[in-house]
Design an enzyme around this catalytic site. Sequence first.
Site, mmCIF file in Angstrom:
data_model
loop_
_atom_site.group_PDB
_atom_site.id
_atom_site.type_symbol
_atom_site.label_atom_id
_atom_site.label_comp_id
_atom_site.label_asym_id
_atom_site.label_seq_id
_atom_site.Cartn_x
_atom_site.Cartn_y
_atom_site.Cartn_z
ATOM 1 N N TYR A 52 0.816 -1.220 0.000
ATOM 2 C CA TYR A 52 0.000 0.000 0.000
ATOM 3 C C TYR A 52 0.851 1.272 0.000
ATOM 4 C CZ TYR A 52 -4.734 -1.957 0.680
ATOM 5 O OH TYR A 52 -5.957 -2.564 0.517
ATOM 6 N N HIS A 118 -10.126 -5.519 -2.426
ATOM 7 C CA HIS A 118 -9.224 -4.569 -3.099
ATOM 8 C C HIS A 118 -9.225 -4.914 -4.582
ATOM 9 C CE1 HIS A 118 -5.560 -2.376 -4.246
ATOM 10 N NE2 HIS A 118 -5.296 -3.446 -4.980
ATOM 11 N N GLU A 129 0.905 -5.050 -9.008
ATOM 12 C CA GLU A 129 0.276 -5.755 -7.890
ATOM 13 C C GLU A 129 0.237 -7.267 -8.130
ATOM 14 O OE1 GLU A 129 -2.507 -1.986 -6.480
ATOM 15 O OE2 GLU A 129 -3.495 -3.809 -7.182
#
Length: 136
Positions: A52, A118, A129
């Site tokens: 994050y 998410h 990611e």
Amino acid sequence: MNKIEQTLSIIKPDAVERNLTDEIKNFFINNKLKIKDSKKIHVTKDEAAEFYRVHQTKPFYNDLCSYLSSGPIVVMILEGDNAILLNRKLMGATDPKNAEENTIRKKYGISIDKNSVHGSDSIDNAKKEIKFFFKN
Ligand code: UDP
Ligand code: MG
């Protein structure tokens, strides 16, 4: 126009804890997203902080990292036509209070922090990611 993409999805601790994993997976499958890979993991706070990092200046950053590392999560590679935007649509608004009907966050989200899922927000972030959790 067909644009097959991959995106990263995470089922967050609040949803895993409530045994919503299969329901959320089926929601993706029933809405034209294939689950190409999936694993249940438990990240450390340091790993959450790295994941994050884009939010490191935000006031909620510390709590967000503590939260993501507070219990098991399910990370998935979703694939389909316009997968990044489609996944964001299926998730709904960040705050479940503002989420549209028939979205994951509307159905299952508890609060702005415990919002169940998410999803990557761009092609670049999707690539980063996916690599973060699935280093092939
Ligand atoms: N978040 C929070 N408080 C806020 C805004 C965001 O706790 O005021 C959390 C929330 O869990 C969100 C995550 O931080 O999912 C990342 O925020 P972002 O704005 O990227 O929302 P998302 O892309 O997840 O909809
Ligand atoms: Mg985001």
